[in-house]
Design a protein around this motif. Structure first.
Motif, PDB file in Angstrom:
ATOM      1  N   HIS A  81       0.833  -1.202   0.000  1.00 21.23           N
ATOM      2  CA  HIS A  81       0.000   0.000   0.000  1.00 21.23           C
ATOM      3  C   HIS A  81       0.872   1.258   0.000  1.00 21.23           C
ATOM      4  CE1 HIS A  81       1.117  -0.305   4.189  1.00 21.23           C
ATOM      5  NE2 HIS A  81       0.462  -1.464   4.295  1.00 21.23           N
ATOM      6  N   ARG A  82       0.202   2.409   0.120  1.00 16.24           N
ATOM      7  CA  ARG A  82       0.903   3.686   0.055  1.00 16.24           C
ATOM      8  C   ARG A  82       1.993   3.807   1.127  1.00 16.24           C
ATOM      9  NH1 ARG A  82      -2.401   9.188   0.897  1.00 16.24           N
ATOM     10  NH2 ARG A  82      -3.612   8.324  -0.834  1.00 16.24           N
ATOM     11  N   ASP A  83       1.673   3.349   2.347  1.00 16.19           N
ATOM     12  CA  ASP A  83       2.648   3.445   3.429  1.00 16.19           C
ATOM     13  C   ASP A  83       3.881   2.594   3.138  1.00 16.19           C
ATOM     14  OD1 ASP A  83       0.943   4.560   6.193  1.00 16.19           O
ATOM     15  OD2 ASP A  83      -0.153   3.957   4.403  1.00 16.19           O
ATOM     16  N   ASP A  84       3.676   1.410   2.557  1.00 14.14           N
ATOM     17  CA  ASP A  84       4.800   0.549   2.177  1.00 14.14           C
ATOM     18  C   ASP A  84       5.709   1.256   1.181  1.00 14.14           C
ATOM     19  OD1 ASP A  84       4.177  -1.779   3.682  1.00 14.14           O
ATOM     20  OD2 ASP A  84       2.691  -2.386   2.191  1.00 14.14           O
ATOM     21  N   ILE A  85       5.100   1.938   0.225  1.00 15.40           N
ATOM     22  CA  ILE A  85       5.866   2.636  -0.808  1.00 15.40           C
ATOM     23  C   ILE A  85       6.715   3.753  -0.196  1.00 15.40           C
ATOM     24  CG2 ILE A  85       5.657   4.147  -2.834  1.00 15.40           C
ATOM     25  CD1 ILE A  85       3.217   2.464  -3.668  1.00 15.40           C
ATOM     26  N   LEU A  86       6.102   4.528   0.702  1.00 16.66           N
ATOM     27  CA  LEU A  86       6.842   5.606   1.353  1.00 16.66           C
ATOM     28  C   LEU A  86       7.933   5.071   2.272  1.00 16.66           C
ATOM     29  CD1 LEU A  86       4.030   8.181   2.214  1.00 16.66           C
ATOM     30  CD2 LEU A  86       5.976   8.543   0.684  1.00 16.66           C
ATOM     31  N   GLU A  87       7.621   4.001   2.996  1.00 15.93           N
ATOM     32  CA  GLU A  87       8.634   3.392   3.869  1.00 15.93           C
ATOM     33  C   GLU A  87       9.834   2.924   3.058  1.00 15.93           C
ATOM     34  OE1 GLU A  87       6.572   0.307   5.932  1.00 15.93           O
ATOM     35  OE2 GLU A  87       5.134   1.702   6.814  1.00 15.93           O
ATOM     36  N   MET A 138       8.448   6.498  12.385  1.00 11.90           N
ATOM     37  CA  MET A 138       8.749   7.888  12.038  1.00 11.90           C
ATOM     38  C   MET A 138       7.596   8.492  11.233  1.00 11.90           C
ATOM     39  SD  MET A 138      11.789   9.357   9.577  1.00 11.90           S
ATOM     40  CE  MET A 138      10.905   8.838   8.088  1.00 11.90           C
ATOM     41  N   LEU A 139       7.110   7.757  10.233  1.00 13.64           N
ATOM     42  CA  LEU A 139       6.025   8.256   9.394  1.00 13.64           C
ATOM     43  C   LEU A 139       4.731   8.400  10.191  1.00 13.64           C
ATOM     44  CD1 LEU A 139       6.641   6.260   6.090  1.00 13.64           C
ATOM     45  CD2 LEU A 139       7.208   8.634   6.584  1.00 13.64           C
ATOM     46  N   GLN A 140       4.458   7.442  11.067  1.00 12.32           N
ATOM     47  CA  GLN A 140       3.251   7.522  11.882  1.00 12.32           C
ATOM     48  C   GLN A 140       3.303   8.720  12.821  1.00 12.32           C
ATOM     49  OE1 GLN A 140       3.153   3.623  13.717  1.00 12.32           O
ATOM     50  NE2 GLN A 140       2.036   2.703  12.012  1.00 12.32           N
ATOM     51  N   SER A 141       4.488   9.012  13.345  1.00  9.67           N
ATOM     52  CA  SER A 141       4.656  10.177  14.200  1.00  9.67           C
ATOM     53  C   SER A 141       4.400  11.465  13.423  1.00  9.67           C
ATOM     54  CB  SER A 141       6.069  10.191  14.794  1.00  9.67           C
ATOM     55  OG  SER A 141       6.295  11.369  15.539  1.00  9.67           O
ATOM     56  N   TRP A 142       4.940  11.546  12.227  1.00  6.80           N
ATOM     57  CA  TRP A 142       4.702  12.712  11.375  1.00  6.80           C
ATOM     58  C   TRP A 142       3.220  12.861  11.061  1.00  6.80           C
ATOM     59  CZ3 TRP A 142       9.090  12.135   7.159  1.00  6.80           C
ATOM     60  CH2 TRP A 142      10.323  12.498   7.746  1.00  6.80           C
ATOM     61  N   ILE A 149       1.593  12.723   4.937  1.00  3.49           N
ATOM     62  CA  ILE A 149       1.754  11.475   4.196  1.00  3.49           C
ATOM     63  C   ILE A 149       1.268  11.643   2.763  1.00  3.49           C
ATOM     64  CG2 ILE A 149       1.045   9.056   4.039  1.00  3.49           C
ATOM     65  CD1 ILE A 149       2.934   9.568   6.328  1.00  3.49           C
ATOM     66  N   GLU A 150       0.097  12.263   2.604  1.00  3.66           N
ATOM     67  CA  GLU A 150      -0.453  12.485   1.271  1.00  3.66           C
ATOM     68  C   GLU A 150       0.469  13.376   0.437  1.00  3.66           C
ATOM     69  OE1 GLU A 150      -3.550  10.932   3.784  1.00  3.66           O
ATOM     70  OE2 GLU A 150      -2.150  12.584   4.080  1.00  3.66           O
ATOM     71  N   THR A 151       1.003  14.419   1.061  1.00  2.00           N
ATOM     72  CA  THR A 151       1.902  15.327   0.343  1.00  2.00           C
ATOM     73  C   THR A 151       3.174  14.615  -0.099  1.00  2.00           C
ATOM     74  OG1 THR A 151       1.071  17.218   1.609  1.00  2.00           O
ATOM     75  CG2 THR A 151       3.172  17.500   0.481  1.00  2.00           C
ATOM     76  N   MET A 152       3.743  13.809   0.797  1.00  2.00           N
ATOM     77  CA  MET A 152       4.962  13.083   0.458  1.00  2.00           C
ATOM     78  C   MET A 152       4.720  12.119  -0.694  1.00  2.00           C
ATOM     79  SD  MET A 152       7.023  12.306   4.003  1.00  2.00           S
ATOM     80  CE  MET A 152       5.693  11.395   4.759  1.00  2.00           C
ATOM     81  N   PHE A 153       3.574  11.439  -0.676  1.00  2.00           N
ATOM     82  CA  PHE A 153       3.305  10.498  -1.761  1.00  2.00           C
ATOM     83  C   PHE A 153       3.124  11.231  -3.087  1.00  2.00           C
ATOM     84  CE2 PHE A 153       0.732   7.694  -4.415  1.00  2.00           C
ATOM     85  CZ  PHE A 153       1.464   6.518  -4.318  1.00  2.00           C
ATOM     86  N   ARG A 154       2.453  12.391  -3.052  1.00  2.00           N
ATOM     87  CA  ARG A 154       2.300  13.170  -4.285  1.00  2.00           C
ATOM     88  C   ARG A 154       3.652  13.582  -4.841  1.00  2.00           C
ATOM     89  NH1 ARG A 154      -2.060  15.608  -1.608  1.00  2.00           N
ATOM     90  NH2 ARG A 154      -0.830  17.484  -1.149  1.00  2.00           N
TER      91      ARG A 154
END
Length: 296
Positions: A153-159, A230-234, A242-247
């Motif tokens: 999912h999106r979180d996996d991609i960002l991680e 780290m991402l969950q804290s942000w 999270i949405e901005t980083m993925f964009r």
């Protein structure tokens, strides 16, 4: 009577929440499929089912889309039984048979290989994933599947993006769609636009029969877990980050990075738009057009 009314209200709220989540995930999966042309008419998609929340949700949403899609495609669920001790082998076959979904259980003792090769206390995920990927690629060819759907999912991609940047020195993520190195398999990730927290809640409301991973799921202090926290804290401190980083992964400007393989810095010259002299022919990437880093 009051207790019954309270129970009825709770059931109604649960149903409403489930419907909203299903619509959201269905929309996001549909958008990902369309954006990357993941599934086409006549495809045979091998849906890799691990027994975790992500792959259950992926199969559920794909089945939902299959019923209303304007194209015809086939779904085949495949689970790799890695022979982990205590693995409840009956759960997935019973679940898939109840759904009426064509499925295969592939038995490979990768567990013993991983435990033999990886020293005690070291991370097993790398070797385990390579063995699993090789087995699934080969099986897709056996059954004639031209697409392999994975539940990232999106979180996996960002991680993965931050893991590669922090520990690998690369700007690299999990692409929503890719072709394997040998050119024989195409992998798709229909949940690429979906948030993990939505998937987790959806799985809970749908009461999927989750099977925990006894091989790697209990390992602590993994690099990925550090990144996840780290991402969950942000996300808690800065909603929407999270949405901005993925964009940002979908809108890359090569001329404002430093990779000479992506942008021809040596040919930059004054007096021309963006520093590119058109008389010298097109640059390898005549920017400032944005490119999709997820496709790299």
């Amino acid at each position: 009577m009051q207790a019954e009314e309270i129970a009825t209200n709770e059931e109604r709220k649960t149903k409403t929440r489930l419907n909203k989540l299903q619509k959201r995930l269905r929309r996001e999966v549909g958008q990902a499929i369309e954006a990357y042309n993941m599934i086409e008419d006549g495809d045979k998609v091998m849906v890799c089912l691990s027994g975790g929340k992500d792959s259950y949700a992926m199969l559920d949403i794909l089945l939902n889309l299959q019923r209303s899609a304007p194209i015809s495609f086939e779904l085949v669920a495949v689970n790799l039984d890695q022979k982990q001790p205590g693995f409840p082998e009956h759960i997935l076959p019973e679940y898939l048979e109840a759904l009426g979904v064509p499925h295969h259980i592939v038995e490979r003792d990768t567990y013993s290989i991983v435990k033999e090769v990886v020293p005690e206390g070291k991370t097993t995920c790398g070797l385990c994933s390579r063995l699993r990927r090789g087995t699934l690629y080969g099986f897709a060819d056996e059954i004639g599947a031209n697409k392999i759907a994975l539940g990232h999912h999106r979180d996996d991609i960002l991680e993965t993006f931050f893991l590669n940047m922090f520990y690998g020195g690369k700007l690299k993520a999990m692409p929503p769609k890719l072709v394997s190195d040998d050119g024989k398999n195409m992998v798709i990730r229909p949940l690429a636009f979906a948030r993990e927290k939505d998937i987790a809640e959806y799985a809970e409301l749908k009461t999927f029969p989750i099977i925990p991973c006894n091989l790697c799921g209990s390992q602590e202090n993994l690099q990925r877990q550090v990144i996840k926290e780290m991402l969950q804290s942000w996300d808690r401190q800065h909603p929407g980050r999270i949405e901005t980083m993925f964009r940002s992964l979908q809108h890359v400007v090569p001329s404002h990075l430093a990779d000479t393989e992506l942008f021809d810095f040596k040919r930059l010259a004054l007096g021309f738009a963006h520093g590119i002299d058109p008389s010298l022919g097109e640059s390898r990437l005549s920017e400032p057009q944005a490119i999709d880093i997820l496709s790299l």
